[in-house]
Design a protein around this motif. Structure first.
Motif, PDB file in Angstrom:
ATOM      1  N   ARG A  36       1.917  -4.667  -6.379  1.00  0.00           N
ATOM      2  CA  ARG A  36       2.114  -5.851  -5.392  1.00  0.00           C
ATOM      3  C   ARG A  36       1.078  -6.063  -4.559  1.00  0.00           C
ATOM      4  N   PRO A  37       0.831  -7.614  -4.317  1.00  0.00           N
ATOM      5  CA  PRO A  37      -0.114  -7.729  -3.071  1.00  0.00           C
ATOM      6  C   PRO A  37       0.300  -7.620  -1.844  1.00  0.00           C
ATOM      7  N   ASP A  54       3.317  -9.466   5.382  1.00  0.00           N
ATOM      8  CA  ASP A  54       3.438  -8.053   5.365  1.00  0.00           C
ATOM      9  C   ASP A  54       2.420  -7.384   6.422  1.00  0.00           C
ATOM     10  N   GLU A  55       1.303  -7.755   6.567  1.00  0.00           N
ATOM     11  CA  GLU A  55       0.519  -7.132   7.487  1.00  0.00           C
ATOM     12  C   GLU A  55       0.886  -7.319   9.218  1.00  0.00           C
ATOM     13  N   LYS A  56       1.540  -8.746   9.154  1.00  0.00           N
ATOM     14  CA  LYS A  56       1.812  -8.897  10.717  1.00  0.00           C
ATOM     15  C   LYS A  56       3.230  -7.950  10.835  1.00  0.00           C
ATOM     16  N   LYS A  57       4.163  -7.991  10.117  1.00  0.00           N
ATOM     17  CA  LYS A  57       5.303  -7.043  10.261  1.00  0.00           C
ATOM     18  C   LYS A  57       4.832  -5.798  10.288  1.00  0.00           C
ATOM     19  N   CYS A  58       4.211  -5.233   9.391  1.00  0.00           N
ATOM     20  CA  CYS A  58       3.665  -4.082   9.439  1.00  0.00           C
ATOM     21  C   CYS A  58       3.143  -3.389  10.992  1.00  0.00           C
ATOM     22  N   VAL A  59       2.210  -4.322  11.343  1.00  0.00           N
ATOM     23  CA  VAL A  59       1.617  -3.774  12.779  1.00  0.00           C
ATOM     24  C   VAL A  59       2.633  -3.829  13.607  1.00  0.00           C
ATOM     25  N   GLU A  60       3.519  -4.865  13.494  1.00  0.00           N
ATOM     26  CA  GLU A  60       4.454  -4.848  14.740  1.00  0.00           C
ATOM     27  C   GLU A  60       5.600  -3.717  14.717  1.00  0.00           C
ATOM     28  N   ASP A  88       2.148   2.613  -2.140  1.00  0.00           N
ATOM     29  CA  ASP A  88       2.302   3.853  -2.576  1.00  0.00           C
ATOM     30  C   ASP A  88       3.896   3.714  -3.314  1.00  0.00           C
ATOM     31  N   LYS A  89       4.203   3.348  -4.594  1.00  0.00           N
ATOM     32  CA  LYS A  89       5.387   2.957  -5.106  1.00  0.00           C
ATOM     33  C   LYS A  89       6.006   2.267  -4.142  1.00  0.00           C
ATOM     34  N   ASN A  90       7.220   2.755  -3.611  1.00  0.00           N
ATOM     35  CA  ASN A  90       8.154   1.729  -2.875  1.00  0.00           C
ATOM     36  C   ASN A  90       7.865   1.956  -1.242  1.00  0.00           C
ATOM     37  N   PHE A  91       6.593   2.389  -0.911  1.00  0.00           N
ATOM     38  CA  PHE A  91       6.363   2.514   0.417  1.00  0.00           C
ATOM     39  C   PHE A  91       5.170   1.557   0.527  1.00  0.00           C
ATOM     40  N   LEU A  92       4.798   0.917   1.887  1.00  0.00           N
ATOM     41  CA  LEU A  92       3.681   0.549   2.265  1.00  0.00           C
ATOM     42  C   LEU A  92       3.171   1.317   3.185  1.00  0.00           C
ATOM     43  N   SER A 143      -0.652   8.691   9.286  1.00  0.00           N
ATOM     44  CA  SER A 143      -0.253   7.892   8.011  1.00  0.00           C
ATOM     45  C   SER A 143       1.267   7.471   8.218  1.00  0.00           C
ATOM     46  N   VAL A 144       1.540   5.934   8.295  1.00  0.00           N
ATOM     47  CA  VAL A 144       2.940   5.833   8.644  1.00  0.00           C
ATOM     48  C   VAL A 144       3.561   5.102   7.497  1.00  0.00           C
ATOM     49  N   PHE A 145       4.646   5.675   7.056  1.00  0.00           N
ATOM     50  CA  PHE A 145       5.088   5.207   5.716  1.00  0.00           C
ATOM     51  C   PHE A 145       6.487   4.326   6.099  1.00  0.00           C
ATOM     52  N   LEU A 146       6.324   2.989   5.496  1.00  0.00           N
ATOM     53  CA  LEU A 146       7.298   1.748   5.679  1.00  0.00           C
ATOM     54  C   LEU A 146       7.991   1.560   4.298  1.00  0.00           C
ATOM     55  N   ASP A 147       9.273   1.516   4.510  1.00  0.00           N
ATOM     56  CA  ASP A 147      10.033   1.137   3.424  1.00  0.00           C
ATOM     57  C   ASP A 147       9.570  -0.592   3.157  1.00  0.00           C
ATOM     58  N   SER A 148       8.828  -0.660   1.825  1.00  0.00           N
ATOM     59  CA  SER A 148       8.512  -1.893   1.509  1.00  0.00           C
ATOM     60  C   SER A 148       9.163  -2.931   1.418  1.00  0.00           C
ATOM     61  N   HIS A 149      10.579  -2.799   1.211  1.00  0.00           N
ATOM     62  CA  HIS A 149      11.644  -3.979   1.332  1.00  0.00           C
ATOM     63  C   HIS A 149      11.996  -4.054   2.556  1.00  0.00           C
ATOM     64  N   SER A 150      12.477  -3.195   3.375  1.00  0.00           N
ATOM     65  CA  SER A 150      13.076  -3.356   4.733  1.00  0.00           C
ATOM     66  C   SER A 150      12.226  -3.682   5.718  1.00  0.00           C
ATOM     67  N   MET A 151      10.716  -2.794   5.442  1.00  0.00           N
ATOM     68  CA  MET A 151       9.687  -2.795   6.540  1.00  0.00           C
ATOM     69  C   MET A 151      10.064  -1.998   7.778  1.00  0.00           C
ATOM     70  N   ASP A 152      10.932  -1.062   7.389  1.00  0.00           N
ATOM     71  CA  ASP A 152      11.202  -0.043   8.362  1.00  0.00           C
ATOM     72  C   ASP A 152      10.593   1.153   8.353  1.00  0.00           C
ATOM     73  N   VAL A 153      10.227   1.724   9.578  1.00  0.00           N
ATOM     74  CA  VAL A 153       9.010   2.916   9.467  1.00  0.00           C
ATOM     75  C   VAL A 153      10.441   4.055   8.770  1.00  0.00           C
ATOM     76  N   VAL A 154       9.783   4.932   7.781  1.00  0.00           N
ATOM     77  CA  VAL A 154      10.548   5.882   7.418  1.00  0.00           C
ATOM     78  C   VAL A 154      10.086   7.326   7.946  1.00  0.00           C
ATOM     79  N   ASN A 155       8.546   7.347   7.943  1.00  0.00           N
ATOM     80  CA  ASN A 155       8.262   8.714   8.371  1.00  0.00           C
ATOM     81  C   ASN A 155       6.703   8.554   8.843  1.00  0.00           C
ATOM     82  N   TYR A 156       6.322   9.698   9.206  1.00  0.00           N
ATOM     83  CA  TYR A 156       4.718   9.317   9.441  1.00  0.00           C
ATOM     84  C   TYR A 156       4.110  11.038   9.319  1.00  0.00           C
TER      85      TYR A 156
END
Length: 422
Positions: free
Chosen positions: A274-275, A280-286, A311-315, A334-347
């Motif tokens: 997915r592109p 996505d970039e703005k939310k991720c940075v926040e 990476d699969k279901n992660f950004l 390396s910070v893993f975000l849930d690609s749907h909720s855009m919440d940080v899962v782990n780093y």
């Protein structure tokens, strides 16, 4: 069992002579290559009759692991565990290298000397690499085949890319070190090189590898290629002036996927392709900035987001700093975000790797200039032709890889093999 899966089971049993085996387990998974294309793999695990998994869950000796690309029908892997095979009338190579090559061509659909060439050969193993007109490619493809004393196949693996003719922009190679001298000089960089044997950091000048395009001498960075999937370069410094109390609660990073048979045989695109949008970039940075405010409150202005990739279901956001910029290994998050909720899962923080250098003896004063180092190294530069995939042109273009295996000790001026510093 789905009839489409059964067809592969029957094919494997016949091709590899698995009459003395039973199908223990089968799984499906998907991968995304460098070109952002999704492929599905069927893995078939065959146990020798009368055996079962060991107490630790490992496969018994002689287990046959056969993998097919579901979408092309081509063989990807054939492994007999511990090099032991109980196959009857399976794959044997009695006539030497020529027979191995013909079998590879038959199983993979590749053409020898056009897409792959011999790289290394021993009594019981042979390796091939992807080539175009005798020139290596990047990203590359690899084929490995092994057999036992009876010339029975015990290992086959193919991975990576093998370009087809229509993916290549062919040119006559004409780049020389003299033409590339101005680039070579710029690639001599000061760096702190660790010697684990001597427990010391050495101030060195070494050459940073780079690709130089044959036709116009434009440069392309030499990058260690990560797994396929959508990626985006970012250069955003993270700043904050607030404090968030309380520790971040990490969740498990689960990269397993449940793949259905219909998804596999219809080649449904992976979420990894997915592109990455501006939103996505703005939310991720926040959210990453908020994480660092919470976990590294004193580090405002130090970290920057360098890349985003799926990476699969992660950004996944990759972060770096400008600290210790001259070291071989640099600080990274390396910070893993849930690609749907855009919440940080782990780093993942590589600080623990860098702490090993804290006990190393520090490097001494630099007494050699970059210009002097270049003069010492210029006769040792190497220029090797490569066909390199260009993401903009969507084709392989002819380049040279500039490299040097030597470096200059910036304290003494001594020219040394970098491998000898280890």
């Amino acid at each position: 069992m789905d009839s489409r899966i059964q067809a592969f089971v029957d094919q494997a049993q016949t091709t590899f002579g698995l009459g003395n085996y039973f199908l223990h387990h089968h799984t499906l998974w998907r991968d995304v290559n460098h070109f952002n294309e999704t492929s599905y793999t069927l893995c078939l695990e065959w146990f020798p009759n009368g055996t079962e998994s060991d107490e630790d869950g490992s496969n018994p000796e002689g287990t046959a692991i056969i993998e097919y690309n579901v979408n092309t029908g081509k063989l990807e892997t054939a492994i007999f565990v511990m090099g032991e095979t109980y196959a009857q009338d399976g794959i044997t190579f009695n006539s030497g290298t020529e027979e191995v090559i013909k079998w590879i061509e038959q199983e993979t659909g590749l053409t020898y000397n056009e897409q792959f060439q011999l790289h290394n050969e021993t009594e019981d193993e042979i390796e091939f690499r992807a080539f175009i007109d005798g020139i290596p490619v990047s990203p590359s493809g690899y084929i490995e085949v092994k057999w036992n004393d009876n010339r029975e196949l015990t290992f086959f693996s193919i991975h990576g890319e093998f370009p087809t003719d229509d993916q290549v922009i062919r040119e006559t190679y004409n780049l020389s070190l003299e033409q590339a001298a101005h680039i070579a000089k710029e690639q001599v960089k000061g760096i702190e090189f660790p010697s684990f044997e001597q427990k010391k950091l050495f101030a060195m000048y070494a050459v940073e590898e780079i690709y130089i395009r044959n036709k116009d001498q434009m440069t392309k960075p030499f990058e260690m290629l990560q797994d396929g999937g959508t990626s985006k370069k970012v250069n955003h410094i993270l700043q904050w002036n607030e404090t968030i109390f309380g520790a971040f609660e990490r969740k498990e990073i689960d990269l397993q996927e449940e793949i259905t048979v219909d998804e596999a045989f219809s080649c449904t695109s992976s979420p990894t392709t997915r592109p990455i949008t501006e939103e996505d970039e703005k939310k991720c940075v926040e959210v990453v900035e908020r994480l660092l405010c919470q976990e590294f409150p004193e580090d405002a202005g130090i970290w920057r987001v360098t890349t985003l990739h799926r990476d699969k279901n992660f950004l996944v956001a990759t972060l770096g700093t400008d600290l210790h910029e001259t070291r071989v290994f640099k600080r990274k998050l390396s910070v893993f975000l849930d690609s749907h909720s855009m919440d940080v899962v782990n780093y993942i923080d590589n600080q623990f790797m860098l702490e090993m250098y804290d006990s190393f003896e520090a490097s001494g004063d630099v007494a050699v200039t970059q210009e002097e180092a270049y003069e010492k190294l210029k006769g040792l530069f190497e220029l090797q032709p490569f066909y390199v995939y260009d993401d903009e042109e969507k084709q392989y273009i002819l380049c040279s890889k500039l490299d040097c295996h030597h470096g200059v000790n910036a304290e003494t001026g001594e020219v040394v093999l970098l491998d000898d510093l280890g």
